[in-house]
Design a protein around this motif. Sequence first.
Motif, PDB file in Angstrom:
ATOM      1  N   TRP A 149       4.733  -3.339   2.777  1.00 46.93           N
ATOM      2  CA  TRP A 149       3.639  -2.453   1.926  1.00 46.93           C
ATOM      3  C   TRP A 149       4.250  -2.663   0.516  1.00 46.93           C
ATOM      4  N   ALA A 150       3.483  -3.082  -0.341  1.00 47.52           N
ATOM      5  CA  ALA A 150       3.752  -3.027  -1.696  1.00 47.52           C
ATOM      6  C   ALA A 150       2.861  -2.397  -2.621  1.00 47.52           C
ATOM      7  N   SER A 151       3.382  -1.128  -3.323  1.00 50.86           N
ATOM      8  CA  SER A 151       2.934  -0.570  -4.507  1.00 50.86           C
ATOM      9  C   SER A 151       2.648  -1.105  -5.398  1.00 50.86           C
TER      10      SER A 151
ATOM     11  N   GLN B 196       6.778  -5.372  -6.398  1.00 52.66           N
ATOM     12  CA  GLN B 196       7.250  -5.169  -5.462  1.00 52.66           C
ATOM     13  C   GLN B 196       6.720  -6.392  -4.133  1.00 52.66           C
TER      14      GLN B 196
ATOM     15  N   LEU C 259       0.857  -6.111   2.219  1.00 53.12           N
ATOM     16  CA  LEU C 259      -0.470  -5.342   1.993  1.00 53.12           C
ATOM     17  C   LEU C 259      -0.073  -4.750   0.471  1.00 53.12           C
TER      18      LEU C 259
ATOM     19  N   GLU D  77       7.348   2.632   1.340  1.00 57.76           N
ATOM     20  CA  GLU D  77       5.939   2.308   0.448  1.00 57.76           C
ATOM     21  C   GLU D  77       4.737   2.543   1.405  1.00 57.76           C
ATOM     22  N   ARG D  78       5.084   2.291   2.619  1.00 57.04           N
ATOM     23  CA  ARG D  78       3.738   2.663   3.543  1.00 57.04           C
ATOM     24  C   ARG D  78       3.251   4.021   3.653  1.00 57.04           C
TER      25      ARG D  78
ATOM     26  N   ILE E  27       1.833   4.856  -0.010  1.00 56.61           N
ATOM     27  CA  ILE E  27       0.544   4.003  -0.358  1.00 56.61           C
ATOM     28  C   ILE E  27      -0.679   4.772   0.686  1.00 56.61           C
TER      29      ILE E  27
ATOM     30  N   ARG F 238      -1.255   8.109  -1.187  1.00 58.96           N
ATOM     31  CA  ARG F 238      -2.296   8.085  -2.303  1.00 58.96           C
ATOM     32  C   ARG F 238      -3.716   7.954  -1.659  1.00 58.96           C
TER      33      ARG F 238
END
Lengths: 237, 465, 228
Positions: free
Chosen positions: B84-86, B90, B291, C3-4, C7, C10
């Motif tokens: 997962w990348a914000s 990242q 993602l 980060e999972r 995200i 959010r």
Amino acid sequence: MTVTLFIPCFVDLLYPQVGIAMVKILEKLGHKVECPDSPACCGQPAFNTGYWDESRDVAVKLLEQLKDAEVVVIASGSCGAMMKVFYPDLFAGTPHHALARQVSGRCFEFSQFLVDQLGVTDLGAQFPHRVTFHDGCHSLREMRIHAAPRRLMQRVQGLELIEMKQTVCCGFGGTFSAKFPMISTAMGEVKCGLALDTSAEYVVSCDSSCLMHIQGLIDRQKKPLKTIHLAEILAQS
Amino acid sequence: MSTAAVAFKKDAVRLSADLRHRALIQGALSKYELKRDEKQALFQDWQGARQLAAETKWEAVNHLDTYLDQFVRGLEARGTKVHWASTAQQARDIMVGICREKSARSIVKSKAMTAEEIHLNEALEHAGFDVVESDLGEFIVQLREEAPYHIVFPAMHLTRGEIKDVFERKLHDAPSDSPEELTMVARRVLRQKYVQADVGITGANFAVAETGMVSVTENEGNARLTAALPKTMITLLGIEKIVPRLEDLALFLPMLATVGAGQLISGYNTMYGGPRQPGEADGPEEFHVVLLDNNRTAILADAEQRDSLHCIRCGACLNVCPIYRNVGGHTYGTTYPGPIGSVITPNLRGLQEWKHLSYSSSLCGACTEACPVKIDLAHHLLQNRRNASRQKPSFLQRMAFKLFAPLATKPWLWSLLVTKGGRFGQIFHGLVKGTRLDPAYVWTKTRDLPPIARQSFKEWWKERK
Amino acid sequence: MSERENILARVKEALTVAAPLPGSHHGAHAEPASLPTQEDHRRVLPLVGESFEERVALFAKNSDELRSDFKLLIDQSELVAALNKLRAAEGWTRVASHKGSLTDAACQALGLPVLLTDAGFDKTELEKCPVGISECDALVAQTGSVLVTSRSAGGRALSVLPPHHVVLARRGQLVPGLPEAFALVKQKYGADYPSMISFITGPSRTGDIERILVLGAHGPKKLTILCF
């Protein structure tokens, strides 16, 4: 019935004959025409530029003028879209929202009013010329007017309609034509090219603002083409 | 004006007057329109299909947390590593990290707009990897060291002669300028790359929540090869790519191809649900899915414009946009050009810096009409304008509109200043018309202005009454 | 937080405010979104015909437009004859294929050396094979597509790396449209999906140079579908 006719600023100043033709046609059909003195504008320039508060300052006056109108006929598809489609957005969350929705429900563009509301298509007009039709984008895509002007033209004696190969914007776009004049001009040139390809003598439309743009280019570039509002054709006999 | 706006205006002025460019783009897109109409007509109910597609994406986007979770669990169950990348940074770090860990030398990539968005190639090259774009159009623009011109047709702005030139210069191989022969040159060069590559990178058009699969649409087979031969496969996609169920693709695949390229369905539509599974002949040993958020959640938080996350990147709105058709793809200076780019870029990268894109529209609405998932594009441009001027009004514009209100609402003032004043001013207009002294120069430089009528409508009406 | 989690947090926060329903702009009435059924999809997608004959004709017409070579054959002996004709015309000296009832019979009949992908293979060798012969899961009349998976068609590379892809199919494998094709995938593999499912529609193609169609951009220049 009593028809309240809204004449936008540019029709008032530059194309009074369009408004006069509408008055004559509506009266010939037996309706009483009223025309508010004020305001001169529907508030679209400020709205489209993003200044909704300032737009409302103008629009609210118009709403008040129109609150008792039986029907409102608008002499431009673009101002029509502003009043019919965008007023409810513009006034959302304000005390005038209900009124805006009420008035917008009674707003019609001229050709739409004749065909869809009055059921009139034959006005006994004559116009022995080859023409092509420009759909103003707001008429077409916000007001969803496509068939009405064509049905009216079908009944004009001598008129031959040749459609353009593509339906595209003429490039006017209100303040866009001043903010990005070169893009606007290029779009107008493409439009004129399509109109010239039909070998028509006239470009007809229900939007004088589009016609002003097209005619402005035609005059500057000396193209063999003229523009005319549909109401002017319908008033000819 | 922001620097982006200055650059946009400069290029727009140059290209909208470039008749060769105009002919090239209008010509290519007219051809596309014929094919698109032909394919749209095959649908029993195209408008109905748009509504179903809009509802499906609405469901996905408005329950994104649930569907993302399902999507990821499905992938992980079959051995895929999900990252997962914000932020773009990242995402780049993750992908560079995977390539380093695999001690990769060469990387083959198939077309991915998301990779353009995060400037992946630069990051990989900077880290010392050899990256080659395998989609022919992308390969050509990569050789020319420029950005894709269009999200579906990256090299649409180039003639065969220009492509031959760059092949000669960079590949020393261009037997002629025939599209056939040039394509075969690329085929030969790229075949070696596929076989040698250690890592294959693809984008994705859809993410199927129900089955945990990414779906990749292409015509050339380059993505198929990218996903077949290298030992490691990485797919980068935005979190909004979700569709709920596998069968939703029965609708989306033909719609994407129809409006995207004027085909009923693209050459290859492939769903990948994991690395090589036991008993399978080949496929990557490792499959990574990255993602990306990169401000998509900010758009999600704007309920009014949330539907801009329905976008399937088909390019239909670009193709019909008269602005795009006159200024071309590079002028926008964004990853996503055209109407969708003008809507989302201000929300992804800063409203004040990018608001000019929302103003650069005649609001003709051709985009809204063309969008297969019914994004309310033209109205979102209006909303961006509203948001921009609310956030940071221009003093002059605001004053102008403030002064306009009493003018427009007081008939005597209007008559005096506009009607009569206009007639008076017009007497002198002839002296400066079309010159820089002309207050209406922006109009009169290229267009004539009609005269104010001797009797305005209101004057006529008054007299008559 | 990972980060999972960031995200997803959010996303959840964003979704606390409801969005307007699709098609509801300007106060127009819109039904709450619900997912379309297979019947909804069928109703809007292109027509597929009623009978097997109509669907074969549609598949043939689509193949023609796509420049796939589709042959409807009487029986397996005609299939062998068609393959032998191709071998002679293109001068095959070996073929690539995979284990399967149709492919085994075809390879045996051809009598050429065979590279079997499911036995483990060298990709440079596969690249040199003039043809890849595979089975498939379905033929889709609506679009002229061939549905293959990594399990039914010898993996991922066999159907794209050689310059000619020959697909062997039985009449019963023709499905009307995409909705039925996806239903078939679900029914056949739902418990354990292959890692790749691919709809192949025509030979590899590009229009990236002046929008002029060129076949064989990266994948097969020829796609032959032999159905009996």
